[in-house]
Design a protein around this motif. Structure first.
Motif, PDB file in Angstrom:
ATOM      1  N   ARG A  60       0.834  -1.211   0.000  1.00 15.52           N
ATOM      2  CA  ARG A  60       0.000   0.000   0.000  1.00 15.52           C
ATOM      3  C   ARG A  60       0.866   1.258   0.000  1.00 15.52           C
ATOM      4  NH1 ARG A  60      -1.522   3.853  -0.990  1.00 15.52           N
ATOM      5  NH2 ARG A  60      -3.226   5.166  -0.217  1.00 15.52           N
ATOM      6  N   ILE A  61       1.912   1.269   0.793  1.00 12.24           N
ATOM      7  CA  ILE A  61       2.797   2.437   0.832  1.00 12.24           C
ATOM      8  C   ILE A  61       3.487   2.636  -0.512  1.00 12.24           C
ATOM      9  CG2 ILE A  61       4.860   3.420   1.894  1.00 12.24           C
ATOM     10  CD1 ILE A  61       4.133   1.908   4.459  1.00 12.24           C
ATOM     11  N   SER A  97       2.764   1.525  -3.525  1.00 10.02           N
ATOM     12  CA  SER A  97       1.954   1.621  -4.745  1.00 10.02           C
ATOM     13  C   SER A  97       1.762   3.061  -5.205  1.00 10.02           C
ATOM     14  CB  SER A  97       0.599   0.941  -4.542  1.00 10.02           C
ATOM     15  OG  SER A  97      -0.138   1.582  -3.516  1.00 10.02           O
ATOM     16  N   ASP A  98       1.847   4.027  -4.288  1.00 14.06           N
ATOM     17  CA  ASP A  98       1.740   5.428  -4.680  1.00 14.06           C
ATOM     18  C   ASP A  98       3.052   5.972  -5.227  1.00 14.06           C
ATOM     19  OD1 ASP A  98      -0.867   5.402  -3.938  1.00 14.06           O
ATOM     20  OD2 ASP A  98      -0.673   6.746  -2.233  1.00 14.06           O
ATOM     21  N   GLU A  99       4.126   5.208  -5.080  1.00 12.02           N
ATOM     22  CA  GLU A  99       5.425   5.610  -5.609  1.00 12.02           C
ATOM     23  C   GLU A  99       5.637   5.129  -7.039  1.00 12.02           C
ATOM     24  OE1 GLU A  99       7.829   7.441  -3.802  1.00 12.02           O
ATOM     25  OE2 GLU A  99       6.134   7.690  -2.424  1.00 12.02           O
ATOM     26  N   ASP A 115       4.541  10.333   4.234  1.00  9.46           N
ATOM     27  CA  ASP A 115       3.761   9.586   3.241  1.00  9.46           C
ATOM     28  C   ASP A 115       3.483   8.168   3.715  1.00  9.46           C
ATOM     29  OD1 ASP A 115       3.677  11.741   1.505  1.00  9.46           O
ATOM     30  OD2 ASP A 115       5.502  11.152   0.449  1.00  9.46           O
ATOM     31  N   CYS A 116       4.463   7.550   4.363  1.00 10.08           N
ATOM     32  CA  CYS A 116       4.249   6.200   4.919  1.00 10.08           C
ATOM     33  C   CYS A 116       3.052   6.198   5.855  1.00 10.08           C
ATOM     34  CB  CYS A 116       5.494   5.733   5.683  1.00 10.08           C
ATOM     35  SG  CYS A 116       6.949   5.394   4.679  1.00 10.08           S
ATOM     36  N   ARG A 151      -0.467   6.926   4.162  1.00  9.09           N
ATOM     37  CA  ARG A 151      -0.980   5.791   3.375  1.00  9.09           C
ATOM     38  C   ARG A 151      -1.415   4.643   4.277  1.00  9.09           C
ATOM     39  NH1 ARG A 151       4.034   6.444  -0.907  1.00  9.09           N
ATOM     40  NH2 ARG A 151       3.433   8.561  -1.549  1.00  9.09           N
ATOM     41  N   THR A 192      -4.926   4.794   5.761  1.00  2.02           N
ATOM     42  CA  THR A 192      -6.082   4.526   4.890  1.00  2.02           C
ATOM     43  C   THR A 192      -6.485   3.055   4.886  1.00  2.02           C
ATOM     44  OG1 THR A 192      -4.775   4.075   2.883  1.00  2.02           O
ATOM     45  CG2 THR A 192      -5.314   6.384   3.353  1.00  2.02           C
TER      46      THR A 192
END
Length: 470
Positions: A130-131, A133-135, A313-314, A317, A320
């Motif tokens: 999850r963390i 995947s936004d990168e 950011d960690c 994310r 959520t």
């Protein structure tokens, strides 16, 4: 998967290519690889894996009809599809995964994390994915794809655009982690804990330590070992990391951890804690139920930081995430009767953690109910470990202990022996018997844990109870 010609795949696998008239050796394929014909679509690769109860070769025609481009088989088949004959289909999966990952790594920016431990692998894998995947494009196992088939299938989902591969490594027999992790040589290895899960298959806790440590031995020289600072056996793996010139990063709740949790508070809404990492501190509200998931979150954060993700950011994310995985501390039912379905798997450590969570989240005036099945793969340790869980349940003052299945009967007898002899402990022969009993027994204000190993099948009982009390 990356695009490859049939001839190249056959060469990688050392197999014999038998072409359908519609194809040539230079025909390419880049679809998904799978061993289940029901999941095959147009342009995919079907691997005909022999099994204990079914033989994948019986489904090659179905895979062809579904649009598979090519099949990997152990014997020639009559189905209308090009196929590559290999001596061992499962071994071919591993060989193909090794080749694909190495090729992407050589020409791209692929970073690989491997995760193992007696408990928490799947939750940590999901949190880290999850963390990340936004990168960028992130590949991680579906469910618990962590064995000799599932791990390579996950690796084969890697493409030229993949930035992160998160691999989960389980083991049901000695040597399995070394084989699987050795396919990719991770940049980073996470070891969560060394406990009694699968101890029967390994011969005890020290053998389990040896097996889990193979992940650190498989991390590339100069890579990173992310280790649990609170588990003495995991701490000992730092020596292996030093031998392989790996940097060690510690996570945990003790002062030595680089990424640390303090001021932990658990409720029915989740767990709050103060996160400290690299000199910075910030509050975290983890919605995944259970204090034991704090360690999984710390491990995921530590790994993500090593891959360059900002701490803020960690945390954003992670906050959520509501559910780590189906059947893992999954809240069901309603505020009237809350069901916690944690029956996908069970070991002594995870069983104890789930029982403690049940006690922690139950408010005054509410009743604790634990529906417990057998813990599998404990071998000679099964009896004493079921006794220990019964003792813990009694000491936590669980008000109703419902034990399900003959294999768990010793837990019921031990609970009676520890003092739950006045109706607090109940034994049911089957999940159906337990369902009938609980429909009549449960009342408003009950907080119900359903916990067992997968083989006991109580996850479906948890689902039924969740629907009945929704």
């Amino acid at each position: 998967m990356i695009e490859l010609t049939f001839a190249r795949i056959a060469d990688v696998l050392g197999g014999h290519l038998i072409l359908d008239p519609r194809d040539t050796a230079e025909t390419t394929v880049s679809g998904t690889v799978d061993t289940d014909s029901r999941h095959i679509g147009r342009g995919d690769i079907f691997v005909a894996k022999p099994g204990a109860h079914t033989d994948g070769h019986d489904f090659v025609a179905a895979a062809a009809a579904a649009g598979a481009a090519v099949a990997i088989v152990e014997r020639q088949v009559a189905a209308p599809i090009s196929h590559i004959v290999v001596p061992d289909a499962v071994g071919a999966l591993a060989d193909l995964a090794r080749f694909v990952v190495a090729r992407v790594r050589a020409h791209g920016e692929l970073r690989i994390a491997g995760i193992t431990g007696s408990n928490g692998k799947t939750t940590t894998k999901n949190l880290l994915a999850r963390i990340l995947s936004d990168e960028g494009e992130t590949v991680a196992p579906r469910a618990s794809f962590n064995n000799e088939v599932g791990a390579p299938l996950t690796m084969l989902r890697v493409s030229d655009s993949t930035r992160f591969l998160v691999s989960e490594f389980g083991a049901s027999a000695p040597g399995e982690i070394a084989r699987l992790a050795g396919l990719v040589e991770p940049d980073l290895g996470v070891v969560l804990m060394v406990g009694m899960a699968h101890a029967g298959g390994f011969g005890g806790i020290e053998s389990t330590f040896h097996e889990k440590s193979q992940l650190i031995r498989s991390v590339r020289p100069g890579g990173v070992a992310v280790l649990n600072a609170d588990d003495p056996r995991v701490v000992a793996m730092a020596e292996i990391a030093d031998e392989r010139n790996q940097r060690v990063r510690w996570f945990g709740r003790s002062a030595r951890a680089d990424v640390r949790a303090t001021e932990v508070e658990t409720s029915a809404a989740g767990t709050r804690f103060l996160l400290t990492a690299d000199g910075a501190s910030m509050p975290v509200s983890l919605r995944v139920l259970g204090e034991h998931h704090v360690m999984n979150a710390l491990a995921a954060i530590t790994a993500a930081l090593e891959f360059g993700v900002a701490l803020e950011d960690c945390v954003a994310r992670l906050e959520t995430v509501e559910l780590a995985e189906r059947w893992r501390m999954q809240p069901l039912g309603s505020d009237r009767v809350r069901i916690i379905n944690d029956a996908y798997n069970a070991s002594p450590d995870s069983m104890a953690a789930a029982l403690r969570t049940l006690a922690q989240i139950t408010a005054p005036g509410e009743r604790t109910v634990a529906v417990l099945g057998a813990m599998s793969e404990l071998g000679e340790f099964a009896g004493e470990e079921h006794d220990r869980i019964a003792l813990l349940a009694v000491r936590l003052r669980i008000q109703r202990i419902v034990v399900v299945g003959t294999e768990a009967r010793r837990l019921y007898l031990a609970a009676i022996g520890e003092g739950s002899w006045d109706g607090e402990a109940v034994f049911c022969e089957s999940a159906e018997d337990a369902y009938v009993y609980l429909l009549d027994e449960l009342r408003e204000g009950d907080r119900v844990l359903v916990k067992s190993s997968n083989s006991a099948g109580l996850r479906h009982l948890g689902d039924r109870l969740g629907e009945s009390f929704a």
